[in-house]
Design a protein around this motif. Structure first.
Motif, PDB file in Angstrom:
ATOM      1  N   ASN A   2      -6.045  -7.916   1.869  1.00 30.24           N
ATOM      2  CA  ASN A   2      -6.672  -7.668   0.571  1.00 30.24           C
ATOM      3  C   ASN A   2      -7.982  -8.456   0.440  1.00 30.24           C
ATOM      4  N   THR A  19      -6.693  -0.431  -4.383  1.00 31.47           N
ATOM      5  CA  THR A  19      -5.674  -1.095  -5.201  1.00 31.47           C
ATOM      6  C   THR A  19      -6.248  -2.236  -6.023  1.00 31.47           C
ATOM      7  N   HIS A  29       0.825  -1.195   0.000  1.00 36.66           N
ATOM      8  CA  HIS A  29       0.000   0.000   0.000  1.00 36.66           C
ATOM      9  C   HIS A  29       0.869   1.259   0.000  1.00 36.66           C
ATOM     10  N   GLY A  62      -1.871  -7.457  -7.338  1.00 35.58           N
ATOM     11  CA  GLY A  62      -1.294  -6.182  -7.759  1.00 35.58           C
ATOM     12  C   GLY A  62       0.140  -6.085  -7.300  1.00 35.58           C
ATOM     13  N   ILE A  63       0.496  -4.957  -6.696  1.00 30.70           N
ATOM     14  CA  ILE A  63       1.848  -4.768  -6.183  1.00 30.70           C
ATOM     15  C   ILE A  63       2.125  -5.797  -5.088  1.00 30.70           C
ATOM     16  N   TYR A 103       2.051   1.652  -3.552  1.00 26.81           N
ATOM     17  CA  TYR A 103       0.946   2.085  -4.402  1.00 26.81           C
ATOM     18  C   TYR A 103       0.696   3.586  -4.260  1.00 26.81           C
ATOM     19  N   LEU A 104       0.733   4.091  -3.031  1.00 28.90           N
ATOM     20  CA  LEU A 104       0.394   5.489  -2.775  1.00 28.90           C
ATOM     21  C   LEU A 104       1.564   6.440  -2.963  1.00 28.90           C
ATOM     22  N   TYR A 142       4.402  -5.087  -9.883  1.00 22.88           N
ATOM     23  CA  TYR A 142       3.135  -5.784 -10.117  1.00 22.88           C
ATOM     24  C   TYR A 142       3.438  -7.214 -10.561  1.00 22.88           C
ATOM     25  N   GLU A 202      -2.112   0.191 -15.284  1.00 22.71           N
ATOM     26  CA  GLU A 202      -1.807  -0.925 -14.394  1.00 22.71           C
ATOM     27  C   GLU A 202      -2.110  -2.266 -15.068  1.00 22.71           C
ATOM     28  N   VAL A 251      -7.286   1.155   1.696  1.00 25.02           N
ATOM     29  CA  VAL A 251      -6.372   1.231   0.557  1.00 25.02           C
ATOM     30  C   VAL A 251      -6.493  -0.037  -0.285  1.00 25.02           C
ATOM     31  N   ALA A 252      -6.688  -1.171   0.385  1.00 23.38           N
ATOM     32  CA  ALA A 252      -6.776  -2.447  -0.333  1.00 23.38           C
ATOM     33  C   ALA A 252      -7.859  -2.414  -1.403  1.00 23.38           C
ATOM     34  N   LYS A 305      -7.870  -1.740 -11.147  1.00 27.77           N
ATOM     35  CA  LYS A 305      -6.699  -1.281 -11.881  1.00 27.77           C
ATOM     36  C   LYS A 305      -7.063  -0.256 -12.964  1.00 27.77           C
TER      37      LYS A 305
END
Length: 361
Positions: free
Chosen positions: A304, A132, A20, A296-297, A23-24, A227, A139, A128-129, A135
């Motif tokens: 998640n 994310t 996270h 994802g990442i 990602y941010l 990713y 992404e 945040v999950a 996409k």
């Protein structure tokens, strides 16, 4: 992000999960082995990192965050975070923490509460999950590029199998082949097992050789810009009745779950579709894990979206999901297949170009 925070009724968000953070902010959190590197978000407050003083240079270079504060020793972590929170008037507000994710220990939260006794702590694990999970097109293209390397690895896995080949030899061939194409394999999650070692969940490759009439199973993912696009594929060198039967059931269950995917259904609905197929098979108790998770990442993060019984997370267009069906047979073999999919307007599309069918050689 601020809109989601307002909807959740929180005044500030403290992000600590590595995926996270990346990602941010762009920083992958690798220095956070020492103690948490909280990233603080609140309306009217500059996005703020609190990190180990030793790592300030790396965080400044690799992240998009301008407001960065450093602490020197572990004992300085909580006082420094509390000082930053007080400076912005957040020490007595409702603050969301990622309580269900890695990288935040109970002891970390305890010392923060000691420093800020009037702070109201709430669980913001999914905030945040959930963001994310969906996409952007950029992404998705990154995930497709990563999956191209995964598919190359699967092709090497299938073409190289021969009696006497060891797991390590095959892994070396996969890594070399992917590197020749300018790709990478996500190293923290690699399963490559032959024969009796397919009875081991998440078995890392060893010098174990494959023999005639033995199964082989692979789980790995190519990675691009953090990713990862994972997949599970199985093969049999010769014939193996139990592995072949398990794989056939896994294929049917996987197809049922993928067919159930569309925007608006719940993760629990998708789980139930695949689980029903297994329950009516000759191996009704073979599934010992959830049906999937969003990706994802970092491949995935704890906290998640999880495709499991009763899960009420609603699927949305653009989500990427990995759905492994690895079934356990009466002799203990763990065998199966998976798909990595994108939720589309009317269903799901697969990222991998390799079929989920059993490869027999």
């Amino acid at each position: 992000m601020l809109e989601e925070m307002a909807q959740a009724g929180i005044d500030a968000l403290v992000v600590t999960a590595y995926g996270h953070l990346e990602y941010l902010t762009g920083y992958d959190g690798r220095g956070g082995y020492f103690a948490p590197f909280p990233f603080i978000l609140a309306p009217g407050v500059p996005p703020t990192f609190v990190v180990r003083e030793f790592e300030v240079g790396a965080v400044t270079t690799e992240s998009c965050v301008d407001e960065i504060y450093g602490y020197r020793e572990l004992r300085d972590f909580a006082p420094t975070v509390a000082e930053v929170m007080r400076r912005h008037g957040l020490h007595n507000q409702t603050v969301g923490f990622e309580l269900g994710c890695w990288n935040l220990a109970p002891a970390d939260l305890f010392v923060l509460q000691e420093q800020m006794p009037d702070m109201r702590v709430v669980d913001a694990t999914r905030l945040v999950a959930t963001m994310t999970a969906v996409k952007t097109e950029l992404e998705l293209q990154t995930m497709r590029d990563a999956m191209a390397m995964t598919d190359l690895a699967v092709d090497i896995f299938r073409s190289a199998l021969r009696p006497g080949l060891t797991e390590n030899e095959l892994m070396e061939a996969i890594e070399a082949g992917v590197a020749d194409r300018g790709g990478q394999i996500w190293q923290p999650v690699v399963t490559l097992v032959f024969g009796e070692r397919t009875k081991l969940a998440h078995g890392a490759p060893t010098d174990n050789p494959i023999g005639t009439d033995e199964p082989a199973m692979l789980e790995l993912g190519g990675v691009k810009h953090g990713y990862a696009a994972g997949i599970v594929r199985g093969a049999v060198l010769g014939r193996h009745k139990e592995a072949e039967e398990l794989h056939a059931v896994a294929e049917d269950a996987l197809a049922a779950s993928v067919a159930a995917i569309r925007p608006g259904v719940t993760a629990g609905d998708v789980d139930a579709a695949g689980r029903a197929v297994i329950a009516s098979s000759n191996y009704p108790d073979a599934l010992r894990h959830r049906v999937g998770y969003h990706t994802g990442i970092n491949w995935l993060e704890r906290g998640n979206i999880s495709i499991e019984p009763g899960a009420n997370d609603v699927l949305r267009r653009g989500m990427t999901l990995h759905m492994p069906f690895i079934l356990e047979g009466p002799s203990g073999y763990l065998f199966g297949t998976s798909q990595h999919v994108v939720v589309t307007a009317n269903g799901a599309s697969t990222l991998s170009a390799t079929p989920p069918t059993l490869y027999q050689c």
